[in-house]
Design a protein around this motif. Structure first.
Motif, PDB file in Angstrom:
ATOM      1  N   ILE A   1       0.807  -0.991  -0.060  1.00  7.31           N
ATOM      2  CA  ILE A   1       0.039  -0.090  -0.118  1.00  7.31           C
ATOM      3  C   ILE A   1       0.684   1.232   0.177  1.00  7.31           C
ATOM      4  O   ILE A   1       2.133   1.291   0.410  1.00  7.31           O
ATOM      5  N   ASP A   2       0.502   2.265  -0.700  1.00  3.57           N
ATOM      6  CA  ASP A   2       1.093   3.633  -0.691  1.00  3.57           C
ATOM      7  C   ASP A   2       1.154   4.198   0.647  1.00  3.57           C
ATOM      8  O   ASP A   2      -0.062   4.412   1.189  1.00  3.57           O
ATOM      9  N   THR A   3       2.313   4.578   1.233  1.00  5.86           N
ATOM     10  CA  THR A   3       2.209   5.053   2.581  1.00  5.86           C
ATOM     11  C   THR A   3       2.956   6.391   2.775  1.00  5.86           C
ATOM     12  O   THR A   3       3.199   7.022   3.836  1.00  5.86           O
ATOM     13  N   LYS A   4       3.019   7.222   1.446  1.00  7.50           N
ATOM     14  CA  LYS A   4       3.555   8.521   1.622  1.00  7.50           C
ATOM     15  C   LYS A   4       2.573   9.460   2.159  1.00  7.50           C
ATOM     16  O   LYS A   4       1.255   9.345   1.878  1.00  7.50           O
ATOM     17  N   GLY A   5       3.131  10.231   2.906  1.00 13.56           N
ATOM     18  CA  GLY A   5       2.383  11.226   3.653  1.00 13.56           C
ATOM     19  C   GLY A   5       1.346  10.767   4.768  1.00 13.56           C
ATOM     20  O   GLY A   5       0.398  11.393   5.371  1.00 13.56           O
ATOM     21  N   ARG A   6       1.494   9.270   5.173  1.00 13.28           N
ATOM     22  CA  ARG A   6       0.590   8.679   6.231  1.00 13.28           C
ATOM     23  C   ARG A   6       1.360   9.001   7.532  1.00 13.28           C
ATOM     24  O   ARG A   6       2.596   9.159   7.765  1.00 13.28           O
ATOM     25  N   GLU A   7       0.490   9.239   8.562  1.00  9.89           N
ATOM     26  CA  GLU A   7       1.049   9.268   9.854  1.00  9.89           C
ATOM     27  C   GLU A   7       1.898   8.032  10.316  1.00  9.89           C
ATOM     28  O   GLU A   7       1.624   7.049   9.845  1.00  9.89           O
ATOM     29  N   THR A   8       2.745   8.135  11.403  1.00 17.03           N
ATOM     30  CA  THR A   8       3.461   6.782  11.857  1.00 17.03           C
ATOM     31  C   THR A   8       3.232   6.656  13.352  1.00 17.03           C
ATOM     32  O   THR A   8       2.604   7.392  13.898  1.00 17.03           O
ATOM     33  N   MET A   9       3.649   5.523  13.546  1.00 10.99           N
ATOM     34  CA  MET A   9       3.099   4.845  15.012  1.00 10.99           C
ATOM     35  C   MET A   9       4.435   4.252  15.350  1.00 10.99           C
ATOM     36  O   MET A   9       5.078   3.467  14.740  1.00 10.99           O
ATOM     37  N   LYS A  10       4.730   4.164  16.690  1.00 12.90           N
ATOM     38  CA  LYS A  10       5.811   3.711  17.177  1.00 12.90           C
ATOM     39  C   LYS A  10       5.516   2.214  17.562  1.00 12.90           C
ATOM     40  O   LYS A  10       4.296   1.941  18.439  1.00 12.90           O
ATOM     41  N   TRP A  11       6.175   1.101  17.072  1.00 12.65           N
ATOM     42  CA  TRP A  11       5.665  -0.370  17.324  1.00 12.65           C
ATOM     43  C   TRP A  11       6.526  -0.833  18.716  1.00 12.65           C
ATOM     44  O   TRP A  11       7.330  -0.096  19.128  1.00 12.65           O
ATOM     45  N   THR A  12       6.154  -1.884  19.208  1.00 12.34           N
ATOM     46  CA  THR A  12       6.822  -2.291  20.401  1.00 12.34           C
ATOM     47  C   THR A  12       8.427  -2.569  20.338  1.00 12.34           C
ATOM     48  O   THR A  12       9.087  -2.757  21.189  1.00 12.34           O
ATOM     49  N   ASP A  13       8.917  -2.624  18.958  1.00 11.10           N
ATOM     50  CA  ASP A  13      10.330  -2.942  18.754  1.00 11.10           C
ATOM     51  C   ASP A  13      11.202  -1.430  18.704  1.00 11.10           C
ATOM     52  O   ASP A  13      12.390  -1.589  18.638  1.00 11.10           O
ATOM     53  N   GLY A  14      10.346  -0.232  18.966  1.00 11.16           N
ATOM     54  CA  GLY A  14      10.897   0.866  19.112  1.00 11.16           C
ATOM     55  C   GLY A  14      10.860   1.597  17.705  1.00 11.16           C
ATOM     56  O   GLY A  14      11.397   2.761  17.608  1.00 11.16           O
ATOM     57  N   LYS A  15      10.728   0.928  16.596  1.00  9.70           N
ATOM     58  CA  LYS A  15      10.931   1.612  15.358  1.00  9.70           C
ATOM     59  C   LYS A  15       9.480   2.227  14.934  1.00  9.70           C
ATOM     60  O   LYS A  15       8.442   1.685  15.449  1.00  9.70           O
ATOM     61  N   GLU A  16       9.465   3.366  14.029  1.00  9.55           N
ATOM     62  CA  GLU A  16       8.366   4.001  13.568  1.00  9.55           C
ATOM     63  C   GLU A  16       7.890   3.239  12.326  1.00  9.55           C
ATOM     64  O   GLU A  16       8.781   2.962  11.308  1.00  9.55           O
ATOM     65  N   TYR A  17       6.570   3.133  12.014  1.00  6.33           N
ATOM     66  CA  TYR A  17       6.019   2.376  10.678  1.00  6.33           C
ATOM     67  C   TYR A  17       4.611   3.494  10.626  1.00  6.33           C
ATOM     68  O   TYR A  17       4.184   3.901  11.328  1.00  6.33           O
ATOM     69  N   PRO A  18       4.557   3.397   9.210  1.00  6.51           N
ATOM     70  CA  PRO A  18       3.242   4.108   8.808  1.00  6.51           C
ATOM     71  C   PRO A  18       2.165   3.401   9.453  1.00  6.51           C
ATOM     72  O   PRO A  18       2.032   1.918   9.362  1.00  6.51           O
ATOM     73  N   VAL A  19       0.998   4.053   9.606  1.00  5.72           N
ATOM     74  CA  VAL A  19      -0.211   3.622   9.963  1.00  5.72           C
ATOM     75  C   VAL A  19      -1.160   3.574   9.011  1.00  5.72           C
ATOM     76  O   VAL A  19      -1.544   4.719   8.348  1.00  5.72           O
ATOM     77  N   VAL A  20      -2.101   2.724   8.717  1.00  2.42           N
ATOM     78  CA  VAL A  20      -3.397   2.375   7.960  1.00  2.42           C
ATOM     79  C   VAL A  20      -4.412   2.223   8.802  1.00  2.42           C
ATOM     80  O   VAL A  20      -4.358   1.015   9.549  1.00  2.42           O
ATOM     81  N   LYS A  21      -5.450   3.201   8.984  1.00  3.41           N
ATOM     82  CA  LYS A  21      -6.549   2.930   9.987  1.00  3.41           C
ATOM     83  C   LYS A  21      -7.579   2.283   9.250  1.00  3.41           C
ATOM     84  O   LYS A  21      -8.003   2.762   8.079  1.00  3.41           O
ATOM     85  N   VAL A  22      -7.970   1.098   9.786  1.00  4.62           N
ATOM     86  CA  VAL A  22      -9.313   0.442   9.423  1.00  4.62           C
ATOM     87  C   VAL A  22     -10.296   0.377  10.220  1.00  4.62           C
ATOM     88  O   VAL A  22     -10.110   0.431  11.620  1.00  4.62           O
ATOM     89  N   GLU A  23     -11.777  -0.005   9.733  1.00  3.27           N
ATOM     90  CA  GLU A  23     -12.806  -0.095  10.748  1.00  3.27           C
ATOM     91  C   GLU A  23     -13.221  -1.270  11.460  1.00  3.27           C
ATOM     92  O   GLU A  23     -13.633  -1.577  12.167  1.00  3.27           O
TER      93      GLU A  23
END
Length: 85
Positions: A29-51
């Motif tokens: 999925i295209d993640t350009k411009g998406r917000e990021t979230m810190k995961w349990t491993d300490g790294k930042e990853y892009p977030v896709v929100k689903v319902e």
């Protein structure tokens, strides 16, 4: 395989907003411009929100939604049955 024909495949967090549950997986999925979230491993990853995810879908949770089918059937009958004159 030809180079440059396949989309980039990278780690992404899918966040279920209704159950507040997150899953880290890989996606194209295209993640350009998406917000990021810190995961349990300490790294930042892009977030896709689903319902809906397996954490909140009634099929997986065992919680079924009761629908008023009798009311819908009666409404259908009132609307589409012809009255004999």
């Amino acid at each position: 395989m030809k180079s440059g024909t396949h989309p980039e495949y990278k780690p992404v967090i899918f966040h279920d907003t209704s159950a507040n549950h997150s899953i880290l997986t890989r996606s194209s999925i295209d993640t350009k411009g998406r917000e990021t979230m810190k995961w349990t491993d300490g790294k930042e990853y892009p977030v896709v929100k689903v319902e809906v995810s397996s954490e909140s879908h009634s099929y997986y949770t065992g919680k079924t939604k009761v629908m008023d089918t009798a009311g819908r059937i009666e409404k259908f009958k009132r609307r589409y049955t012809t009255k004999a004159t």
